[in-house]
Design a protein around this motif. Sequence first.
Motif, PDB file in Angstrom:
ATOM      1  N   ARG A 370       0.830  -1.210   0.000  1.00  0.00           N
ATOM      2  CA  ARG A 370       0.000   0.000   0.000  1.00  0.00           C
ATOM      3  C   ARG A 370       0.862   1.256   0.000  1.00  0.00           C
ATOM      4  NH1 ARG A 370      -5.056  -0.714   3.758  1.00  0.00           N
ATOM      5  NH2 ARG A 370      -5.684  -2.749   3.048  1.00  0.00           N
ATOM      6  N   VAL A 371       0.433   2.246  -0.739  1.00  0.00           N
ATOM      7  CA  VAL A 371       1.118   3.534  -0.698  1.00  0.00           C
ATOM      8  C   VAL A 371       0.099   4.531  -0.179  1.00  0.00           C
ATOM      9  CG1 VAL A 371       2.360   5.263  -2.044  1.00  0.00           C
ATOM     10  CG2 VAL A 371       2.594   2.834  -2.621  1.00  0.00           C
ATOM     11  N   ASP A 372       0.375   5.099   0.975  1.00  0.00           N
ATOM     12  CA  ASP A 372      -0.604   5.943   1.640  1.00  0.00           C
ATOM     13  C   ASP A 372      -0.036   7.334   1.864  1.00  0.00           C
ATOM     14  OD1 ASP A 372      -2.648   6.959   3.077  1.00  0.00           O
ATOM     15  OD2 ASP A 372      -2.816   5.268   4.481  1.00  0.00           O
ATOM     16  N   ARG A 373      -0.643   8.321   1.251  1.00  0.00           N
ATOM     17  CA  ARG A 373      -0.253   9.717   1.476  1.00  0.00           C
ATOM     18  C   ARG A 373      -1.461  10.529   1.938  1.00  0.00           C
ATOM     19  NH1 ARG A 373       3.858   7.605   1.380  1.00  0.00           N
ATOM     20  NH2 ARG A 373       5.833   8.193   0.417  1.00  0.00           N
ATOM     21  N   GLY A 374      -2.319   9.863   2.731  1.00  0.00           N
ATOM     22  CA  GLY A 374      -3.485  10.550   3.284  1.00  0.00           C
ATOM     23  C   GLY A 374      -4.624  10.685   2.285  1.00  0.00           C
ATOM     24  N   GLN A 375      -4.562   9.972   1.159  1.00  0.00           N
ATOM     25  CA  GLN A 375      -5.645  10.060   0.167  1.00  0.00           C
ATOM     26  C   GLN A 375      -6.862   9.269   0.639  1.00  0.00           C
ATOM     27  OE1 GLN A 375      -2.944   8.139  -0.245  1.00  0.00           O
ATOM     28  NE2 GLN A 375      -3.605   6.125  -0.995  1.00  0.00           N
ATOM     29  N   ASP A 376      -8.033   9.553   0.026  1.00  0.00           N
ATOM     30  CA  ASP A 376      -9.266   8.885   0.477  1.00  0.00           C
ATOM     31  C   ASP A 376      -9.621   7.681  -0.399  1.00  0.00           C
ATOM     32  OD1 ASP A 376      -9.882  10.319  -1.742  1.00  0.00           O
ATOM     33  OD2 ASP A 376     -11.199  11.756  -0.725  1.00  0.00           O
ATOM     34  N   PHE A 377      -8.631   7.046  -0.993  1.00  0.00           N
ATOM     35  CA  PHE A 377      -8.840   5.795  -1.745  1.00  0.00           C
ATOM     36  C   PHE A 377      -7.609   4.925  -1.534  1.00  0.00           C
ATOM     37  CE2 PHE A 377      -6.930   8.926  -4.515  1.00  0.00           C
ATOM     38  CZ  PHE A 377      -5.897   8.242  -5.142  1.00  0.00           C
ATOM     39  N   LEU A 378      -7.736   3.643  -1.932  1.00  0.00           N
ATOM     40  CA  LEU A 378      -6.639   2.695  -1.710  1.00  0.00           C
ATOM     41  C   LEU A 378      -5.705   2.706  -2.922  1.00  0.00           C
ATOM     42  CD1 LEU A 378      -5.594   0.364   0.113  1.00  0.00           C
ATOM     43  CD2 LEU A 378      -7.132  -1.165  -1.118  1.00  0.00           C
ATOM     44  N   ALA A 379      -4.410   2.847  -2.668  1.00  0.00           N
ATOM     45  CA  ALA A 379      -3.424   2.807  -3.760  1.00  0.00           C
ATOM     46  C   ALA A 379      -2.439   1.683  -3.464  1.00  0.00           C
ATOM     47  CB  ALA A 379      -2.697   4.143  -3.855  1.00  0.00           C
ATOM     48  N   VAL A 380      -2.272   0.776  -4.440  1.00  0.00           N
ATOM     49  CA  VAL A 380      -1.512  -0.453  -4.207  1.00  0.00           C
ATOM     50  C   VAL A 380      -0.541  -0.703  -5.351  1.00  0.00           C
ATOM     51  CG1 VAL A 380      -1.754  -2.981  -4.117  1.00  0.00           C
ATOM     52  CG2 VAL A 380      -3.353  -1.556  -2.869  1.00  0.00           C
ATOM     53  N   VAL A 381       0.685  -1.123  -5.005  1.00  0.00           N
ATOM     54  CA  VAL A 381       1.652  -1.583  -6.001  1.00  0.00           C
ATOM     55  C   VAL A 381       1.769  -3.096  -5.847  1.00  0.00           C
ATOM     56  CG1 VAL A 381       4.122  -1.582  -6.603  1.00  0.00           C
ATOM     57  CG2 VAL A 381       2.948   0.578  -6.117  1.00  0.00           C
ATOM     58  N   ASP A 382       1.691  -3.822  -6.969  1.00  0.00           N
ATOM     59  CA  ASP A 382       1.811  -5.287  -6.882  1.00  0.00           C
ATOM     60  C   ASP A 382       2.596  -5.814  -8.079  1.00  0.00           C
ATOM     61  OD1 ASP A 382       0.686  -7.790  -5.366  1.00  0.00           O
ATOM     62  OD2 ASP A 382       0.508  -8.230  -7.494  1.00  0.00           O
ATOM     63  N   TYR A 383       3.364  -6.869  -7.820  1.00  0.00           N
ATOM     64  CA  TYR A 383       4.271  -7.439  -8.839  1.00  0.00           C
ATOM     65  C   TYR A 383       3.548  -8.293  -9.888  1.00  0.00           C
ATOM     66  CZ  TYR A 383       8.728  -9.455 -10.480  1.00  0.00           C
ATOM     67  OH  TYR A 383       9.824  -9.832 -11.223  1.00  0.00           O
ATOM     68  N   ALA A 384       2.222  -8.397  -9.798  1.00  0.00           N
ATOM     69  CA  ALA A 384       1.498  -9.273 -10.739  1.00  0.00           C
ATOM     70  C   ALA A 384       1.862  -8.915 -12.178  1.00  0.00           C
ATOM     71  CB  ALA A 384       0.003  -9.142 -10.519  1.00  0.00           C
ATOM     72  N   HIS A 385       2.598  -9.800 -12.842  1.00  0.00           N
ATOM     73  CA  HIS A 385       2.955  -9.561 -14.241  1.00  0.00           C
ATOM     74  C   HIS A 385       2.663 -10.786 -15.089  1.00  0.00           C
ATOM     75  CE1 HIS A 385       6.972 -11.630 -13.869  1.00  0.00           C
ATOM     76  NE2 HIS A 385       6.615 -11.483 -12.625  1.00  0.00           N
ATOM     77  N   LYS A 386       1.800 -11.640 -14.545  1.00  0.00           N
ATOM     78  CA  LYS A 386       1.348 -12.825 -15.264  1.00  0.00           C
ATOM     79  C   LYS A 386      -0.170 -12.842 -15.162  1.00  0.00           C
ATOM     80  CE  LYS A 386       5.446 -14.931 -13.410  1.00  0.00           C
ATOM     81  NZ  LYS A 386       6.062 -15.860 -12.500  1.00  0.00           N
ATOM     82  N   PRO A 387      -0.866 -13.408 -16.164  1.00  0.00           N
ATOM     83  CA  PRO A 387      -2.334 -13.331 -16.156  1.00  0.00           C
ATOM     84  C   PRO A 387      -2.978 -13.844 -14.874  1.00  0.00           C
ATOM     85  CG  PRO A 387      -1.554 -14.121 -18.283  1.00  0.00           C
ATOM     86  CD  PRO A 387      -0.345 -14.017 -17.403  1.00  0.00           C
ATOM     87  N   ASP A 388      -2.531 -15.001 -14.382  1.00  0.00           N
ATOM     88  CA  ASP A 388      -3.194 -15.582 -13.215  1.00  0.00           C
ATOM     89  C   ASP A 388      -3.006 -14.696 -11.981  1.00  0.00           C
ATOM     90  OD1 ASP A 388      -4.571 -17.873 -11.875  1.00  0.00           O
ATOM     91  OD2 ASP A 388      -2.692 -17.950 -10.759  1.00  0.00           O
ATOM     92  N   ALA A 389      -1.778 -14.202 -11.800  1.00  0.00           N
ATOM     93  CA  ALA A 389      -1.502 -13.339 -10.647  1.00  0.00           C
ATOM     94  C   ALA A 389      -2.325 -12.056 -10.744  1.00  0.00           C
ATOM     95  CB  ALA A 389      -0.014 -13.025 -10.570  1.00  0.00           C
TER      96      ALA A 389
END
Length: 525
Positions: A370-389
């Motif tokens: 999660r990247v949180d800078r006090g925003q009112d929505f969820l921001a996420v970084v994820d390594y998914a680089h394959k269809p199933d992931a």
Amino acid sequence: MLSCSLAVPFPYRPRGAKLPAQPALRPSAPPSTSVAFLAESISARLSGPDRDVTGIELRDQAIQPGDLFAALPGRHSHGAEYAAAAIERGAVAVLTDEAGVDVLGADPDVPVIVAANPRGVLGNISATIYGEPSERLKVIGVTGTSGKTTTSYLIEAGLTAAGLKPGLIGTIETRIDGHRVPSALTTPEAPQLQALLALMVEQGTDAVVMEVSSHALSLGRVDGTRFEVGAFTNLSQDHMDFHKDFDDYFAAKARLFAKDSTVRAEHAVVCIDDEWGVRMAGVAGDSAVTVSTTTDADWTVENVEIAPGGSQSFDIDAPAGTIHATVRMPGRYNVANALLAVAACAAVGVEPAAAVPGIATVDVPGRVERVDRGQDFLAVVDYAHKPDALEKVITMLRESTVGRVAVVVGAGGDRDAEKRPIMGAVSARLADLLIVTDDNPRSEDPATIRSAIVAGATAEQGRAEIREIGDRAGAIAQAVAWAKPGDVVLVAGKGHEVGQDIGGVKYPFDDREVLADALESRVGK
Ligand SMILES: CC(=O)N[C@H]1[C@@H](OP(=O)(O)OP(=O)(O)OC[C@H]2O[C@@H](n3ccc(=O)[nH]c3=O)[C@H](O)[C@@H]2O)O[C@H](CO)[C@@H](O)[C@@H]1O[C@H](C)C(=O)N[C@@H](C)C(=O)N[C@H](CCC(=O)O)C(=O)O
Ligand SMILES: Nc1ncnc2c1ncn2[C@@H]1O[C@H](COP(=O)(O)OP(=O)(O)OP(=O)(O)O)[C@@H](O)[C@H]1O
């Protein structure tokens, strides 16, 4: 379709300068081994005088004085073309094939071991040179399409909690005794791997958890390694540029488990949540330990509860009894990863009760981060680089919100082109906004990669509005600008990576930093 050089100029400026190369990790004082002994051990011809070697390398740039230079035939060149440079740097002998001998010429300055298939003997020769280090370690190999890194971190934490001193080798980094060095490959080439294992022995490490890629198993990178445990996560679409077909991909992974394999792990722990796991358990034989979150197995879970922050608690039904466990990372697949990790720890003699407190503490960089800078929505970084992931992480995020979901995603160049339209289709089906952007284009034209993703997304006729923005930072900024309270922005594909490979040059680029900058500008408005 590959292009040798970039056909079009980039539509944006790369950020910053080239990243530095990786440092070499070697034991401080390996014993010396005679070249004649090595040649004899693999029944190969030795031309020239005998010498002692103290290390081995296959990249001329990484040669250290006293090394044997492994000059292998490759896709782009023959390693023998770099032998002169390697000798200049201190290589005292060369291992190559007949084609390499032709490149070296009649009278090289050093002795030459000539093997029919030098890559095929590289693992065993490297292990011999570094004193068979895996014989002195409990090596746990984790393989499968998705979840290798996460499961490896969970196992490492479980072993540490139980009082062991584990090392870790994987996609993100190598960790030895608290030190961290970024990785170039998921599984290092055999010379680097055996040097690392020897260094770990030297540092007093007693167990090693390592990711074992299908490339590594096919190319013999782990030959010469004794695995005490092999753990299997799952199998889905990936690497169809390298493997002939799915069966070939499965067969590569199966080398860690099959009875007739030289790298068969002594104990198999197999997740049977998918049909490939069931097949793999069959390959491993009756002694395989099975785990599952969906079906009957030796180890199962029940009473999964999700806390508001996404962490999950559950009961593990193990052969020796029931134990309560928690995992911080969200998504049912992380329960499967945790279950596999506890069972893998048990396979090296660690009590589940000793492992679970460690497992409960783990966050993996760039995995649902999660990247949180006090925003009112969820921001996420994820390594998914394959269809199933990608499907699993978007589905998980969808289920965690009543708001909308934006996905920013691309696909790597010079890799499995077949998965690009599928990544587009998955995102278009599950997200409300899909921004197709650049990942690591490598030597390919980025626009060609994006087009394939957009084509798959368009054909899907899913729910998502589709936009195409090559500049990754611009794409992230657009997703952030689009979000309303309660929405989710997922930046997928690069996770922990701190560079973007453009035309073979790595430029600094960290999704987490770029996302944080975009969030700060929005929150500051
Ligand atoms: C398909 C593959 O794995 N290729 C690896 C292979 O390349 P290659 O056989 O084509 O070699 P080449 O580039 O033609 O060079 C020939 C020889 O000359 C040597 N050379 C070459 C150039 C030079 O300047 N000096 C030099 O000494 C090379 O070390 C090599 O021995 O040998 C090279 C030398 O070690 C590796 O760098 C290269 O990995 C490339 C970089 C790669 O990207 N591999 C990826 C696909 C990979 O292995 N991925 C897996 C899976 C990741 C996942 O699960 O997603 C991984 O374990 O990381
Ligand atoms: N067990 C799992 N099943 C399916 N998807 C998973 C699983 N575990 C993790 N993922 C997804 O896959 C992504 C990559 O996870 P992880 O890095 O642990 O896998 P990996 O096998 O090491 O991947 P790679 O081979 O690309 O390095 C995660 O960010 C998550 O989206």
